[in-house]
Scaffold this motif. Structure first.
Motif, PDB file in Angstrom:
ATOM      1  N   LEU A 295       0.650  -1.098   0.008  1.00 50.70           N
ATOM      2  CA  LEU A 295      -0.042  -0.031  -0.156  1.00 50.70           C
ATOM      3  C   LEU A 295       1.017   1.191  -0.029  1.00 50.70           C
ATOM      4  CD1 LEU A 295      -2.991  -0.858   2.405  1.00 50.70           C
ATOM      5  CD2 LEU A 295      -3.082  -0.224  -0.054  1.00 50.70           C
ATOM      6  N   GLN A 296       1.612   1.306   0.851  1.00 49.94           N
ATOM      7  CA  GLN A 296       2.701   2.532   1.029  1.00 49.94           C
ATOM      8  C   GLN A 296       3.557   2.853  -0.214  1.00 49.94           C
ATOM      9  OE1 GLN A 296       4.673   3.358   4.761  1.00 49.94           O
ATOM     10  NE2 GLN A 296       3.152   2.276   5.774  1.00 49.94           N
ATOM     11  N   SER A 297       4.063   1.768  -0.696  1.00 50.28           N
ATOM     12  CA  SER A 297       4.838   1.847  -1.863  1.00 50.28           C
ATOM     13  C   SER A 297       3.978   2.212  -3.129  1.00 50.28           C
ATOM     14  CB  SER A 297       5.725   0.620  -2.164  1.00 50.28           C
ATOM     15  OG  SER A 297       4.683  -0.413  -2.546  1.00 50.28           O
ATOM     16  N   GLY A 298       2.684   2.208  -3.076  1.00 49.09           N
ATOM     17  CA  GLY A 298       1.865   2.394  -4.286  1.00 49.09           C
ATOM     18  C   GLY A 298       1.695   1.092  -5.206  1.00 49.09           C
ATOM     19  N   MET A 299       2.375   0.096  -4.831  1.00 44.86           N
ATOM     20  CA  MET A 299       2.329  -1.306  -5.607  1.00 44.86           C
ATOM     21  C   MET A 299       0.631  -1.852  -5.946  1.00 44.86           C
ATOM     22  SD  MET A 299       4.918  -2.458  -7.411  1.00 44.86           S
ATOM     23  CE  MET A 299       4.344  -4.049  -7.847  1.00 44.86           C
ATOM     24  N   CYS A 300       0.018  -1.575  -4.858  1.00 45.67           N
ATOM     25  CA  CYS A 300      -1.312  -1.811  -5.129  1.00 45.67           C
ATOM     26  C   CYS A 300      -1.721  -1.382  -6.240  1.00 45.67           C
ATOM     27  CB  CYS A 300      -2.119  -1.877  -3.907  1.00 45.67           C
ATOM     28  SG  CYS A 300      -1.808  -2.975  -2.446  1.00 45.67           S
ATOM     29  N   GLN A 301      -1.520  -0.100  -6.607  1.00 45.14           N
ATOM     30  CA  GLN A 301      -1.932   0.720  -7.833  1.00 45.14           C
ATOM     31  C   GLN A 301      -1.465  -0.003  -9.119  1.00 45.14           C
ATOM     32  OE1 GLN A 301      -1.465   4.950  -7.853  1.00 45.14           O
ATOM     33  NE2 GLN A 301      -1.430   4.760  -5.840  1.00 45.14           N
ATOM     34  N   VAL A 302      -0.361  -0.716  -9.189  1.00 50.10           N
ATOM     35  CA  VAL A 302       0.299  -1.479 -10.202  1.00 50.10           C
ATOM     36  C   VAL A 302      -0.443  -2.804 -10.273  1.00 50.10           C
ATOM     37  CG1 VAL A 302       2.513  -2.493 -11.254  1.00 50.10           C
ATOM     38  CG2 VAL A 302       2.541  -0.348 -10.058  1.00 50.10           C
ATOM     39  N   VAL A 303      -0.843  -3.481  -9.175  1.00 53.33           N
ATOM     40  CA  VAL A 303      -1.416  -4.781  -9.349  1.00 53.33           C
ATOM     41  C   VAL A 303      -2.763  -4.315  -9.821  1.00 53.33           C
ATOM     42  CG1 VAL A 303      -2.526  -6.343  -7.788  1.00 53.33           C
ATOM     43  CG2 VAL A 303      -0.215  -5.811  -7.328  1.00 53.33           C
ATOM     44  N   ALA A 304      -3.501  -3.259  -9.423  1.00 53.87           N
ATOM     45  CA  ALA A 304      -4.827  -3.165  -9.764  1.00 53.87           C
ATOM     46  C   ALA A 304      -4.882  -2.848 -11.231  1.00 53.87           C
ATOM     47  CB  ALA A 304      -5.475  -1.608  -9.218  1.00 53.87           C
TER      48      ALA A 304
END
Length: 262
Positions: free
Chosen positions: A100-109
């Protein structure tokens, strides 16, 4: 060991609930803490510690007000040791927070929106965090207090001996074998995250950009452009500025227990 794909985790959770064996710390609260970027990646239940029996078993010792941990022998049978739980040393909440903090969840999405399922993307990290290298038999009393300790340590909150369980959790995480091996697990998790990003960047670079004044002709192309822009923006952030599992877990391991005057 045959690791179950994470897309059937819910089935495994139901089946484990019908087992005559004592289950690990699988509760509704832990289930919520097992969600990473919208997908439950928890596959480790009691049976995983039985199929890949941990080499370590930590029991609570010391006094009621000054508990600590002691290594005890792992029984040579096919059961969970009495009073123990199957513990994830590096907790799934640490992985979730890093994503979450790294922004990787946005990449996954955005990867999911172009057809790469979350299950496919996160399978490698599920294998690591649920793997035998991250599982230890741990006294259930210590295990129950570990979640809040880890959460507070990640947040930089003060951890005191006023909560007695914190004393034992601190001793457990400061065990040399536990701390060193768990750091290796954290680094492996970061490697799986890097692999997801590298795959996303390679896919994004294959998508030609639209001129800023040209509107996407359909939703598919709009999703592709959003994917491209999101991934390349994230990839432009210097690695040293990204939150990693290793950084968060190191914060947990370095957490200081503050003594409160009685």
């Amino acid at each position: 060991m045959r690791w179950s794909p994470i897309f059937i985790t819910s089935v495994l959770t139901i089946l484990s609930g019908t087992s005559a064996r004592p289950t690990s710390n699988v509760t509704s609260t832990l289930y919520k803490r097992s969600v990473v970027c919208g997908l439950n990646v928890r596959t480790a239940v009691a049976e995983d510690c039985l199929d890949n029996r941990p080499l370590l078993n930590f029991a609570q010792s010391g006094s009621l007000t000054r508990p600590t941990v002691s290594r005890v022998a792992v029984p040579n049978d096919d059961e969970i040791p009495p009073g123990a739980a199957c513990d994830h040393v590096v907790e799934l909440q640490v992985l979730q927070e890093a994503m979450l903090q790294s922004g990787m969840c946005q990449v996954v999405a955005v990867l999911a929106r172009i057809g790469i399922s979350r299950a496919t993307q996160l399978q490698a990290m599920a294998n690591v965090i649920n793997g035998p290298g991250n599982l230890i038999f741990l006294d259930s009393r210590i295990n129950r207090g570990k979640a809040s300790y880890v959460r507070n340590a990640m947040a930089g909150a003060q951890i005191t001996n006023e909560v007695v369980a914190n004393v034992a959790v601190n001793a457990y995480l400061r065990d040399q074998t536990v701390s060193s091996s768990s750091l290796v697990i954290a680094q492996h998790l970061d490697a799986t995250i890097t692999a997801i990003l590298n795959d996303a960047v390679a896919r994004a670079q294959q998508i030609p950009p639209l001129h800023p004044q040209v509107r996407p002709p359909n939703q598919q192309i709009a999703d592709q452009q959003n994917f491209r822009n999101t991934v390349l923006h994230f990839a432009s952030i210097p690695p040293a500025q990204r939150i990693t599992v290793t950084r968060l877990w190191s914060r947990v391991l370095r957490a200081t227990l503050v003594s409160v005057d009685e």
